[in-house]
Scaffold this motif. Structure first.
Motif, mmCIF file in Angstrom:
data_model
loop_
_atom_site.group_PDB
_atom_site.id
_atom_site.type_symbol
_atom_site.label_atom_id
_atom_site.label_comp_id
_atom_site.label_asym_id
_atom_site.label_seq_id
_atom_site.Cartn_x
_atom_site.Cartn_y
_atom_site.Cartn_z
ATOM 1 N N ASP A 123 45.154 38.099 36.818
ATOM 2 C CA ASP A 123 44.358 38.177 38.036
ATOM 3 C C ASP A 123 45.216 37.623 39.164
ATOM 4 N N HIS A 125 44.555 36.623 41.887
ATOM 5 C CA HIS A 125 43.907 35.524 42.607
ATOM 6 C C HIS A 125 44.116 34.187 41.911
ATOM 7 N N ASP A 126 44.478 34.245 40.644
ATOM 8 C CA ASP A 126 44.629 33.036 39.823
ATOM 9 C C ASP A 126 46.048 32.498 39.970
ATOM 10 N N LYS A 185 45.808 39.400 46.051
ATOM 11 C CA LYS A 185 44.994 38.420 45.318
ATOM 12 C C LYS A 185 43.534 38.852 45.130
ATOM 13 N N LEU A 188 41.412 42.676 42.048
ATOM 14 C CA LEU A 188 40.445 42.863 40.968
ATOM 15 C C LEU A 188 39.018 42.617 41.426
ATOM 16 N N SER A 189 38.819 41.662 42.332
ATOM 17 C CA SER A 189 37.461 41.342 42.770
ATOM 18 C C SER A 189 36.888 42.425 43.693
ATOM 19 N N CYS A 210 45.984 34.468 30.591
ATOM 20 C CA CYS A 210 45.383 35.635 31.232
ATOM 21 C C CYS A 210 44.197 36.198 30.449
ATOM 22 N N THR A 213 41.017 37.184 32.179
ATOM 23 C CA THR A 213 41.095 38.416 32.971
ATOM 24 C C THR A 213 40.778 39.614 32.088
#
Length: 260
Positions: A123, A125-126, A185, A188-189, A210, A213
């Motif tokens: 992800d 963002h992670d 980032k 995925l969201s 991961c 995810t």
């Protein structure tokens, strides 16, 4: 060393079993190259499929560029590669950052993808997931050197080692690759993964940072299945034969259902 021109870039590719009816395209991860597949995974898949591997821009033996590592650009390069090879539809396999490229391509070009395999995609963002890329790149280089020696029976020379290290220095320090990943980032969201009506296999390490995810993607992609492989983010290195056989089995079974 086949080099073709894609979107005004020189791209290194390798193909196995060109005569097969179905094509699988393998996308490697950030800071690695196509050899992650070439030594162990691709030969197993090539028993049934036409296998295409390519080095992402500035990776392996492909041409170097300072920018253009966002998912739109990388997906565009992939479709241009397919067009150049005159392959209309493919089964797409992406590992790590290559898994994100595979997802982006499948979302943007649904009519060009038969089936999808996403392996250890992080992800963006992670921050912890992004951080493992640095450690992964070091482990990959060790793996590449070992496999080069085992496969060719020739010790990799000092010049070749220095060339590889210069490539990694360029990627780490002189390109926008990390900045472009950070820009992605929210990928995925914000992506509507429920619209991805493509049979999808999610392969993640049971001890991987991961893994969450993979579990998230499994809840979002309607026609998906999650399989956990013993290991961490480096499962293609740790379990290449199992990875290859699992992918081949998924593609073959799902393809037979589609054709009947």
């Amino acid at each position: 060393m086949p080099i073709i021109n894609i979107n005004n870039k020189k791209v290194h590719i390798q193909e196995l079993n060109k005569g097969a009816e179905q094509t699988v395209v393998l996308i490697h991860g950030m800071f690695s190259n196509l050899s992650i597949y070439y030594f162990n995974i691709a030969p197993v898949l090539a028993k049934k499929f036409h296998v295409v591997m390519y080095d992402l821009k500035s990776h392996g033996m492909s041409e170097r560029f300072e920018d253009g590592y966002d998912l739109d650009n990388m997906s565009s390069d992939l479709i241009a590669l397919m067009d150049e090879l005159q392959v209309e539809k493919v089964h797409l396999v992406g590992y790590s950052f290559g898994g994100l490229i595979a997802l982006k391509t499948a979302l943007q070009y649904k009519n060009r993808i038969n089936q999808l395999v996403v392996m250890e995609a992080p992800d963006p963002h992670d921050e912890k997931a992004r951080g493992i890329i640095d450690q992964y790149s070091k482990e990959f280089l060790e793996h590449y050197v070992a496999n080069f020696t085992d496969t060719t029976k020739v010790q990799m020379g000092k010049r070749q080692m220095e060339k590889n290290h210069r490539m990694y220095e360029f990627l780490f320090n002189k390109t926008s690759i990390k900045a472009d990943m950070i820009k992605e980032k929210d990928f995925l969201s914000k992506a509507d993964l429920s619209e991805l009506n493509i049979p999808t296999l999610l392969l993640y390490g049971s001890d991987s940072n991961c893994k969450q995810t993979g579990e998230f993607l499994n809840t979002q992609i309607t026609d998906s299945q999650l399989e956990l492989i013993s290991g961490d983010h480096n499962i293609p290195i740790q379990e290449p034969t199992l990875i290859a056989e699992t992918i081949a089995d998924f593609l073959s079974k799902t393809l037979s259902k589609t054709l009947t």
